[in-house]
Design an enzyme around this catalytic site. Structure first.
Site, PDB file in Angstrom:
ATOM      1  NE  ARG A 138      -3.948  -2.004   2.312  1.00  0.00           N
ATOM      2  CZ  ARG A 138      -5.081  -2.041   1.625  1.00  0.00           C
ATOM      3  NH1 ARG A 138      -5.416  -1.030   0.860  1.00  0.00           N
ATOM      4  NH2 ARG A 138      -5.881  -3.084   1.698  1.00  0.00           N
ATOM      5  CD  GLU A 177      -7.582  -5.440  -4.690  1.00  0.00           C
ATOM      6  OE1 GLU A 177      -7.598  -4.633  -5.625  1.00  0.00           O
ATOM      7  OE2 GLU A 177      -7.994  -5.177  -3.543  1.00  0.00           O
TER       8      GLU A 177
END
Length: 426
Positions: free
Chosen positions: A276, A348
């Site tokens: 992230r 993901e």
């Protein structure tokens, strides 16, 4: 944006679908009242215009006969003022109605599993098994530190938290992955596009990023421009306010861009490594489709993204997102999740979505059928793939006992035949 006619004719259905998505706080009575007032004003304006036209004709006939009727002229003028007053009111109501419609998410397709959050997503399929190591594997951020492949503290000094500096062969691998993915997708009929990395407000309204996700965007000071959160934004807006021909569809595009997201994830979640970041590279797939073909194309687009992982020999699974986990603009989404040893789970790496006519209605993108009928296109997009997460997955799944990283066979031609990444001094 939803079809207004659907709201006029089937409020209970829309309410149920919104409830399934967790949007129970949207008061559709606001639409009912604004739409009622809008149609009432339109009727009144049309009637007043008709009367004004008749009075103008009557006044014109009298004048042509040398007669002047001041009362009739004043009455005609007053009707004109009434029309203008109502047009101003109508414009304000239209604006309020438009702003309200922008806050309503897309409705889930009937095949989407009903659920509250990601825990109720439905696994569709898996490919390959997670690797078995004869040593204790370590996370990619530790591998990168040991091999001097990236530096987060120096990136933070340059910008701030959640940015990365990549060095040497790791930077080279990012570049290799972009070239490999673009070549793979163009071989399947996607047209490569290198778009602007900045988009205006209208473009972000069209894709559904604005107004809901304004706080997740990087805005350029003094401009109504934003750094793009994904190539989906410029690619979807290529045909904004245009009408395509039926035989032009489907239109398939692939694009590499950096992506910028002010909110890179939940606080305290995935703060280490490449998962992230506020800036990351991505290869994006985007398709303009006829409505009757869009769900078949969603399956193909997802398969095209999966093919990247198959060729890289990275284990993954595909899940169908439940109603409560769908993105704002999506009618149906498949997430592709790659195996990450450090998490001991799938993470993901791609989302492949069918937005149906939701984005096209917001962006006014239509196509004309051969018979002359004009309809909204369906838009679809998917990551093909997120580059940083792919790098992280390779580092973890291809790590070796001696500390180096094997280069996947398919990437070696893009890295001058290099078989291992061993790091070194910077």
């Amino acid at each position: 944006m939803l079809d207004r006619e659907l709201l006029r004719t089937n409020i209970p259905f829309v309410n149920q679908k919104l409830k399934e998505r967790g949007y129970e706080d949207i008061d559709l009575n606001i639409f009912v009242e604004l739409d009622r007032d809008r149609r009432k004003l339109i009727k009144e304006i049309e009637e007043l215009r008709r009367i004004r036209k008749e009075k103008s004709k009557e006044y014109g006939k009298l004048r042509s006969n040398g007669k002047i009727d001041e009362g009739l002229r004043e009455k005609t003028r007053k009707i004109g003022e009434d029309v203008r007053d109502r047009e101003i009111k109508l414009k304000k109501i239209e604006q309020k109605l438009h702003e309200f419609m922008l806050t309503i998410p897309n409705l889930p397709h009937s095949s989407v599993p009903v659920g509250k959050d990601e825990r109720e997503n439905l696994e569709v399929r898996k490919w390959d098994k997670p690797p078995e190591f004869n040593f204790k594997p370590i996370p990619h951020w530790e591998i990168g530190k040991r091999l001097n492949l990236f530096d987060f503290p120096k990136a933070a000094k340059i910008v701030g938290a959640r940015f990365a500096l990549s060095y040497g062969d790791l930077a080279r691998m990012e570049r290799a992955l972009v070239s490999f993915m673009i070549e793979l997708h163009t071989s399947k009929g996607y047209t490569e596009v290198l778009p602007p990395f900045i988009a205006n407000e209208e473009s972000l309204l069209g894709t559904g990023n604005l107004p809901k996700f304004k706080d997740e965007l990087f805005k350029i000071e003094g401009k109504q421009w934003y750094l793009i959160p994904t190539a989906e934004v410029p690619l979807t807006n290529i045909y904004r306010d245009e009408i395509l021909k039926e035989d032009e569809l489907p239109k398939k595009f692939v694009s590499y861009t950096p992506c910028f997201r002010a909110e890179a994830g939940a606080a305290g979640k995935d703060t280490k490594g490449l998962i992230r970041l506020h800036q990351f590279n991505k290869v994006e797939l985007m398709v303009y489709s006829k409505p009757e073909e869009s769900y078949k194309i969603l399956e193909q687009l997802t398969s095209d993204a999966e093919d990247v992982l198959k060729k890289l020999e990275l284990p993954y699974r595909v899940v169908s997102l439940c109603t409560g986990d769908l993105g704002f603009s999506s009618a149906k989404t498949y997430d592709i999740e790659v195996w990450m040893p450090s998490y001991n789970k799938y993470v993901e790496i791609s989302s492949c979505s069918n937005f149906e006519a939701f984005q096209a209605r917001r962006s006014r993108i239509k196509f004309k059928r051969e018979g002359g009928k004009t309809e909204f296109v369906h838009t679809l997009n998917g990551s093909g793939l997120a580059i940083g997460r792919t790098v992280a997955a390779i580092m973890e799944n291809y790590q070796n006992r001696d500390g180096n990283i094997s280069v996947p066979d398919v990437l070696r031609p893009y890295m001058n035949g290099k078989e291992f990444i061993e790091g070194g001094k910077i």
